[in-house]
Design a protein around this motif. Structure first.
Motif, PDB file in Angstrom:
ATOM      1  N   THR A 137       0.831  -1.204   0.000  1.00  0.00           N
ATOM      2  CA  THR A 137       0.000   0.000   0.000  1.00  0.00           C
ATOM      3  C   THR A 137       0.867   1.257   0.000  1.00  0.00           C
ATOM      4  O   THR A 137       0.569   2.230  -0.698  1.00  0.00           O
ATOM      5  CB  THR A 137      -0.960  -0.001   1.199  1.00  0.00           C
ATOM      6  N   ALA A 138       1.960   1.227   0.754  1.00  0.00           N
ATOM      7  CA  ALA A 138       2.877   2.371   0.760  1.00  0.00           C
ATOM      8  C   ALA A 138       3.449   2.608  -0.636  1.00  0.00           C
ATOM      9  O   ALA A 138       3.613   3.765  -1.071  1.00  0.00           O
ATOM     10  CB  ALA A 138       3.999   2.143   1.767  1.00  0.00           C
ATOM     11  N   HIS A 139       3.738   1.525  -1.355  1.00  0.00           N
ATOM     12  CA  HIS A 139       4.248   1.644  -2.729  1.00  0.00           C
ATOM     13  C   HIS A 139       3.217   2.338  -3.609  1.00  0.00           C
ATOM     14  O   HIS A 139       3.568   3.210  -4.416  1.00  0.00           O
ATOM     15  CB  HIS A 139       4.595   0.255  -3.280  1.00  0.00           C
ATOM     16  N   PHE A 140       1.942   1.980  -3.461  1.00  0.00           N
ATOM     17  CA  PHE A 140       0.890   2.649  -4.239  1.00  0.00           C
ATOM     18  C   PHE A 140       0.866   4.144  -3.932  1.00  0.00           C
ATOM     19  O   PHE A 140       0.804   4.979  -4.836  1.00  0.00           O
ATOM     20  CB  PHE A 140      -0.485   2.040  -3.960  1.00  0.00           C
ATOM     21  N   HIS A 141       0.903   4.506  -2.659  1.00  0.00           N
ATOM     22  CA  HIS A 141       0.842   5.924  -2.292  1.00  0.00           C
ATOM     23  C   HIS A 141       2.043   6.700  -2.827  1.00  0.00           C
ATOM     24  O   HIS A 141       1.923   7.869  -3.187  1.00  0.00           O
ATOM     25  CB  HIS A 141       0.731   6.087  -0.780  1.00  0.00           C
ATOM     26  N   LYS A 142       3.181   6.041  -2.912  1.00  0.00           N
ATOM     27  CA  LYS A 142       4.394   6.685  -3.422  1.00  0.00           C
ATOM     28  C   LYS A 142       4.378   6.816  -4.946  1.00  0.00           C
ATOM     29  O   LYS A 142       4.786   7.840  -5.495  1.00  0.00           O
ATOM     30  CB  LYS A 142       5.620   5.883  -2.982  1.00  0.00           C
ATOM     31  N   THR A 143       3.911   5.765  -5.644  1.00  0.00           N
ATOM     32  CA  THR A 143       4.038   5.703  -7.106  1.00  0.00           C
ATOM     33  C   THR A 143       2.739   5.912  -7.868  1.00  0.00           C
ATOM     34  O   THR A 143       2.772   6.202  -9.054  1.00  0.00           O
ATOM     35  CB  THR A 143       4.579   4.330  -7.534  1.00  0.00           C
ATOM     36  N   ARG A 144       1.624   5.672  -7.209  1.00  0.00           N
ATOM     37  CA  ARG A 144       0.289   5.691  -7.830  1.00  0.00           C
ATOM     38  C   ARG A 144       0.097   4.536  -8.822  1.00  0.00           C
ATOM     39  O   ARG A 144      -0.811   4.563  -9.652  1.00  0.00           O
ATOM     40  CB  ARG A 144      -0.035   7.031  -8.492  1.00  0.00           C
ATOM     41  N   HIS A 145       0.916   3.489  -8.742  1.00  0.00           N
ATOM     42  CA  HIS A 145       0.705   2.287  -9.558  1.00  0.00           C
ATOM     43  C   HIS A 145      -0.546   1.610  -9.021  1.00  0.00           C
ATOM     44  O   HIS A 145      -0.574   1.195  -7.864  1.00  0.00           O
ATOM     45  CB  HIS A 145       1.910   1.354  -9.482  1.00  0.00           C
ATOM     46  N   PRO A 146      -1.592   1.436  -9.841  1.00  0.00           N
ATOM     47  CA  PRO A 146      -2.908   1.107  -9.307  1.00  0.00           C
ATOM     48  C   PRO A 146      -3.206  -0.355  -8.989  1.00  0.00           C
ATOM     49  O   PRO A 146      -4.037  -0.635  -8.128  1.00  0.00           O
ATOM     50  CB  PRO A 146      -3.860   1.589 -10.401  1.00  0.00           C
ATOM     51  N   ILE A 147      -2.578  -1.305  -9.655  1.00  0.00           N
ATOM     52  CA  ILE A 147      -2.997  -2.710  -9.536  1.00  0.00           C
ATOM     53  C   ILE A 147      -1.916  -3.561  -8.864  1.00  0.00           C
ATOM     54  O   ILE A 147      -0.758  -3.537  -9.277  1.00  0.00           O
ATOM     55  CB  ILE A 147      -3.313  -3.336 -10.913  1.00  0.00           C
ATOM     56  N   ILE A 148      -2.331  -4.327  -7.840  1.00  0.00           N
ATOM     57  CA  ILE A 148      -1.454  -5.324  -7.237  1.00  0.00           C
ATOM     58  C   ILE A 148      -2.046  -6.701  -7.470  1.00  0.00           C
ATOM     59  O   ILE A 148      -3.246  -6.851  -7.720  1.00  0.00           O
ATOM     60  CB  ILE A 148      -1.255  -5.114  -5.714  1.00  0.00           C
ATOM     61  N   GLU A 149      -1.192  -7.694  -7.367  1.00  0.00           N
ATOM     62  CA  GLU A 149      -1.582  -9.098  -7.520  1.00  0.00           C
ATOM     63  C   GLU A 149      -1.263  -9.845  -6.231  1.00  0.00           C
ATOM     64  O   GLU A 149      -0.216  -9.617  -5.627  1.00  0.00           O
ATOM     65  CB  GLU A 149      -0.771  -9.691  -8.676  1.00  0.00           C
ATOM     66  N   GLY A 150      -2.193 -10.704  -5.793  1.00  0.00           N
ATOM     67  CA  GLY A 150      -1.895 -11.592  -4.676  1.00  0.00           C
ATOM     68  C   GLY A 150      -0.803 -12.541  -5.119  1.00  0.00           C
ATOM     69  O   GLY A 150      -0.995 -13.341  -6.038  1.00  0.00           O
ATOM     70  N   TYR A 151       0.381 -12.454  -4.497  1.00  0.00           N
ATOM     71  CA  TYR A 151       1.558 -13.106  -5.068  1.00  0.00           C
ATOM     72  C   TYR A 151       2.094 -14.297  -4.284  1.00  0.00           C
ATOM     73  O   TYR A 151       2.750 -15.158  -4.855  1.00  0.00           O
ATOM     74  CB  TYR A 151       2.663 -12.054  -5.236  1.00  0.00           C
ATOM     75  N   ASP A 152       1.869 -14.389  -3.006  1.00  0.00           N
ATOM     76  CA  ASP A 152       2.478 -15.476  -2.231  1.00  0.00           C
ATOM     77  C   ASP A 152       1.446 -16.171  -1.361  1.00  0.00           C
ATOM     78  O   ASP A 152       1.155 -15.675  -0.269  1.00  0.00           O
ATOM     79  CB  ASP A 152       3.608 -14.921  -1.380  1.00  0.00           C
ATOM     80  N   PRO A 153       0.932 -17.291  -1.801  1.00  0.00           N
ATOM     81  CA  PRO A 153       1.164 -17.939  -3.101  1.00  0.00           C
ATOM     82  C   PRO A 153       0.388 -17.209  -4.195  1.00  0.00           C
ATOM     83  O   PRO A 153      -0.490 -16.409  -3.880  1.00  0.00           O
ATOM     84  CB  PRO A 153       0.598 -19.348  -2.888  1.00  0.00           C
ATOM     85  N   PRO A 154       0.682 -17.491  -5.478  1.00  0.00           N
ATOM     86  CA  PRO A 154      -0.110 -16.862  -6.542  1.00  0.00           C
ATOM     87  C   PRO A 154      -1.590 -17.168  -6.319  1.00  0.00           C
ATOM     88  O   PRO A 154      -1.973 -18.313  -6.143  1.00  0.00           O
ATOM     89  CB  PRO A 154       0.405 -17.521  -7.824  1.00  0.00           C
ATOM     90  N   GLU A 155      -2.387 -16.121  -6.253  1.00  0.00           N
ATOM     91  CA  GLU A 155      -3.780 -16.287  -5.840  1.00  0.00           C
ATOM     92  C   GLU A 155      -4.794 -16.026  -6.949  1.00  0.00           C
ATOM     93  O   GLU A 155      -5.975 -16.259  -6.762  1.00  0.00           O
ATOM     94  CB  GLU A 155      -4.050 -15.381  -4.627  1.00  0.00           C
ATOM     95  N   TRP A 207      -5.946 -13.227  -8.174  1.00  0.00           N
ATOM     96  CA  TRP A 207      -6.766 -12.031  -8.055  1.00  0.00           C
ATOM     97  C   TRP A 207      -5.878 -10.808  -8.012  1.00  0.00           C
ATOM     98  O   TRP A 207      -4.694 -10.880  -7.748  1.00  0.00           O
ATOM     99  CB  TRP A 207      -7.657 -12.061  -6.809  1.00  0.00           C
ATOM    100  N   GLY A 208      -6.498  -9.684  -8.276  1.00  0.00           N
ATOM    101  CA  GLY A 208      -5.806  -8.414  -8.169  1.00  0.00           C
ATOM    102  C   GLY A 208      -6.667  -7.425  -7.413  1.00  0.00           C
ATOM    103  O   GLY A 208      -7.852  -7.660  -7.163  1.00  0.00           O
ATOM    104  N   TRP A 209      -6.072  -6.314  -7.028  1.00  0.00           N
ATOM    105  CA  TRP A 209      -6.771  -5.253  -6.331  1.00  0.00           C
ATOM    106  C   TRP A 209      -6.408  -3.934  -6.999  1.00  0.00           C
ATOM    107  O   TRP A 209      -5.226  -3.677  -7.275  1.00  0.00           O
ATOM    108  CB  TRP A 209      -6.361  -5.220  -4.862  1.00  0.00           C
ATOM    109  N   CYS A 210      -7.411  -3.130  -7.264  1.00  0.00           N
ATOM    110  CA  CYS A 210      -7.195  -1.801  -7.809  1.00  0.00           C
ATOM    111  C   CYS A 210      -7.338  -0.797  -6.672  1.00  0.00           C
ATOM    112  O   CYS A 210      -8.430  -0.646  -6.111  1.00  0.00           O
ATOM    113  CB  CYS A 210      -8.198  -1.489  -8.917  1.00  0.00           C
TER     114      CYS A 210
END
Length: 88
Positions: A42-60, A62-65
C-alpha cells in the motif's frame, strides 16, 4: 511482470517479517500486505500511484485496484520467482 525481489523489498532490507506478498503489476515491486506490520504494498501505491497489485504469495489469481478499491480478475498470473522465504 518480473518480480523485483524474492520477498517484500522493504522488509528484506530491514529484517522485518511479513504475512503475505503483493506484486505491483506496473513495475514488479514486491511488497507486504496490509496485515503485515510494514504495509509496504500500500505504501508503494501511495508513493508511485501504480494502481494494480496481484496476490503473489502464493499466486492467488486475483488483483486489487487501489484507485477504484475493487478486486479485479487476473487471468495471467505471475509465476513465482522462488523459492520465496517464509516469514509468518
Amino acid at each position: 511482470m518480473t518480480p523485483g525481489t524474492l520477498g517484500c523489498e522493504e522488509c528484506l532490507a530491514i529484517g522485518q517479517e511479513w504475512v503475505h506478498l503483493r506484486l505491483c503489476r506496473t513495475c514488479g515491486h514486491v511488497g507486504c500486505c496490509d496485515q503485515s506490520i510494514g504495509k509496504h504494498a500500500t505504501a508503494h501505491f501511495h508513493k508511485t500511484r501504480h494502481p494494480i497489485i496481484e496476490g503473489y504469495d502464493p499466486p492467488e489469481g486475483w488483483g486489487w485496484c487501489y484507485v477504484d478499491e475493487i478486486f479485479v480478475d487476473l487471468p495471467d498470473q505471475t509465476p513465482q520467482r522462488g523459492p520465496i522465504p517464509r516469514f509468518f
